[in-house]
Design a protein around this motif. Sequence first.
Motif, PDB file in Angstrom:
ATOM      1  N   ARG A  96      -6.251  -5.506   0.872  1.00 28.05           N
ATOM      2  CA  ARG A  96      -6.191  -4.221   1.553  1.00 28.05           C
ATOM      3  C   ARG A  96      -4.752  -3.841   1.868  1.00 28.05           C
ATOM      4  N   GLY A  97      -4.537  -2.549   2.097  1.00 28.58           N
ATOM      5  CA  GLY A  97      -3.218  -2.065   2.496  1.00 28.58           C
ATOM      6  C   GLY A  97      -3.317  -0.614   2.898  1.00 28.58           C
ATOM      7  N   ASP A  98      -3.036  -0.302   4.158  1.00 21.60           N
ATOM      8  CA  ASP A  98      -3.113   1.090   4.607  1.00 21.60           C
ATOM      9  C   ASP A  98      -2.353   1.227   5.923  1.00 21.60           C
ATOM     10  N   ILE A  99      -2.137   2.469   6.375  1.00 20.49           N
ATOM     11  CA  ILE A  99      -1.438   2.692   7.642  1.00 20.49           C
ATOM     12  C   ILE A  99      -2.223   2.084   8.795  1.00 20.49           C
ATOM     13  N   ASN A 122      -1.988  -6.439   0.896  1.00 23.49           N
ATOM     14  CA  ASN A 122      -0.900  -5.946   0.055  1.00 23.49           C
ATOM     15  C   ASN A 122       0.277  -5.516   0.944  1.00 23.49           C
ATOM     16  N   PRO A 123       1.502  -5.964   0.660  1.00 23.87           N
ATOM     17  CA  PRO A 123       2.624  -5.682   1.568  1.00 23.87           C
ATOM     18  C   PRO A 123       3.333  -4.358   1.314  1.00 23.87           C
ATOM     19  N   TYR A 124       2.925  -3.583   0.285  1.00 23.55           N
ATOM     20  CA  TYR A 124       3.727  -2.427  -0.156  1.00 23.55           C
ATOM     21  C   TYR A 124       3.994  -1.414   0.959  1.00 23.55           C
ATOM     22  N   MET A 125       3.062  -1.287   1.916  1.00 21.27           N
ATOM     23  CA  MET A 125       3.231  -0.285   2.966  1.00 21.27           C
ATOM     24  C   MET A 125       3.972  -0.801   4.198  1.00 21.27           C
ATOM     25  N   GLY A 126       4.405  -2.069   4.170  1.00 20.17           N
ATOM     26  CA  GLY A 126       5.306  -2.541   5.208  1.00 20.17           C
ATOM     27  C   GLY A 126       4.639  -3.106   6.456  1.00 20.17           C
ATOM     28  N   ARG A 127       5.497  -3.512   7.387  1.00 17.54           N
ATOM     29  CA  ARG A 127       5.033  -4.303   8.519  1.00 17.54           C
ATOM     30  C   ARG A 127       3.943  -3.638   9.348  1.00 17.54           C
ATOM     31  N   ASP A 128       4.090  -2.366   9.684  1.00 12.81           N
ATOM     32  CA  ASP A 128       3.083  -1.780  10.583  1.00 12.81           C
ATOM     33  C   ASP A 128       1.718  -1.679   9.913  1.00 12.81           C
ATOM     34  N   SER A 129       1.689  -1.743   8.590  1.00 15.44           N
ATOM     35  CA  SER A 129       0.395  -1.739   7.883  1.00 15.44           C
ATOM     36  C   SER A 129      -0.273  -3.113   7.930  1.00 15.44           C
ATOM     37  N   LEU A 144       0.243 -10.616  -0.547  1.00 16.77           N
ATOM     38  CA  LEU A 144       0.620 -10.688  -1.954  1.00 16.77           C
ATOM     39  C   LEU A 144       2.121 -10.799  -2.056  1.00 16.77           C
ATOM     40  N   VAL A 174       9.849 -10.072  -0.057  1.00 15.05           N
ATOM     41  CA  VAL A 174       8.557 -10.147   0.630  1.00 15.05           C
ATOM     42  C   VAL A 174       8.384 -11.516   1.281  1.00 15.05           C
TER      43      VAL A 174
ATOM     44  N   GLY B 151       6.720   1.765   8.593  1.00 17.64           N
ATOM     45  CA  GLY B 151       6.960   0.559   7.812  1.00 17.64           C
ATOM     46  C   GLY B 151       7.018   0.808   6.316  1.00 17.64           C
ATOM     47  N   ASP B 154      10.040  -0.465   4.629  1.00 16.52           N
ATOM     48  CA  ASP B 154      10.347  -1.901   4.494  1.00 16.52           C
ATOM     49  C   ASP B 154      10.553  -2.297   3.036  1.00 16.52           C
TER      50      ASP B 154
END
Lengths: 275, 275
Positions: A96-99, A122-129, A144, A174, B151, B154
């Motif tokens: 998963r990965g979302d705001i 999934n890390p693509y959206m960054g820390r707050d996600s 990932l 990452v 994020g 990032d």
Amino acid sequence: MHFMSALRAAWQQRDSLLCVGLDPDPARFPAHLQGRPDAVFEFCKAIVDATADLVCCFKPQIAYFAAQRAEDQLEALIAHIHVRHPGTPVVLDAKRGDIGSTAGQYAVEAFERYRADAITVNPYMGRDSVEPYLAYADKGVILLCRTSNPGGSDLQFLEVGRPGGGVEKLYERVARLVAEDWNASGNCALVVGATFPDEIARVRALTGEMPLLVPGIGAQGGDIAATVAAGRSADGTGLMINSSRAILYAGADEDFAAAARRAALDTRDAINAYR
Amino acid sequence: MHFMSALRAAWQQRDSLLCVGLDPDPARFPAHLQGRPDAVFEFCKAIVDATADLVCCFKPQIAYFAAQRAEDQLEALIAHIHVRHPGTPVVLDAKRGDIGSTAGQYAVEAFERYRADAITVNPYMGRDSVEPYLAYADKGVILLCRTSNPGGSDLQFLEVGRPGGGVEKLYERVARLVAEDWNASGNCALVVGATFPDEIARVRALTGEMPLLVPGIGAQGGDIAATVAAGRSADGTGLMINSSRAILYAGADEDFAAAARRAALDTRDAINAYR
């Protein structure tokens, strides 16, 4: 159950770094299960019961359940693992990965609805996600990093500038972000594909003792010896080495679960030969 | 229905770039729906029926349904849109991302089970992780590029080396990969957050007339004028500007759907004032 504690206990007590991936494909089920409305549950339950003493964790892949409209069978399967095989961590492979507000809903799905012990993210959206998952401090959050597929290089292998000078690959960034920042509660792990042992070694060097989930042996062609050599932690654990198809479909008829057990035993022992 | 054709027709015929996001949160439902087993469906259906003539697409966010164990209500909702509001594209906001064999299962989930017209997909795992969706040439594949959350920077804002020299941001690389390579069937679009109008303009410059899905106006603080100025294509379309909470929860009692319609109308007109 605390995911990290349970994983460490399973590594030791079962002497196993093997993760059995549960990717139920009805087209490959044995004939006696074909057409049964609960075939997905019954197939996976048989695999689980035949292999639980040989694994450090199970990893159901939610896409296979969702494509079959079998969410209820996934719930029943995870409940079965918790009741019949207590202490066996369940990693929900969902990537998963979302705001934040939406990630909070996915965390409810994984940890409260399905009662998974860990989730892939999934890390693509960054820390707050990622924070809504991290907030469940007893659950595992497996990011990932370097995935096992050929296209993994399209983005993950790009060179990015390093703060302070020099360059590093995106997957290394990452790994560092997770190890140095996101892992404040000690509940993070990383996905690194067995098809890239050099990168497993690099991620191990960057992350100390952090657990690594390693898909890609078996059908995808990753090498067990190279994976273990590159990824084991100082005490010879540190890895969840996943095998799905090679175990699930080792047999094709009514004794499929016994065939799966033999394949799981062989894989566990092959891994242990290199620890 | 071909997603890209339907989207272009909806832009023209409804004179709207507004996408209404369907993020049903039972805690915010009006009192008369609280506790009903079909509350998720009934709430969303009322919003859909009140706003369909004002939108270019609807975007259900699957996490909100999954957290409520409401997959059946999501299926019913999308079927309702197709029957009652034909020609209105449905974007399943799922942000999936996995290796090919698993991505194929997610594609079945989105396109065959839910009958969505498009899906949002995470690009981190590279081209082969996206191909199973691209293979449905009549469906839309909307890749995350520059997301609206803080994020997002990032990873997406890291500088990566450009082939041939120089550097570009990771989100620019994603935009170029999609525009120059992954979009061979002409069914790709990109997600770019309204909170970053400079980057919307950059993505527009890199991608020609490619549709952009733009979340982040309303509750997240993105500016409509800046979004439209930065993102519109040459003919004044090219955008799916999403609003979820500001429309869904514009009213709190039995006339919530009428309040949602007024909010949708105001948002559509505010967008059109800058086209």
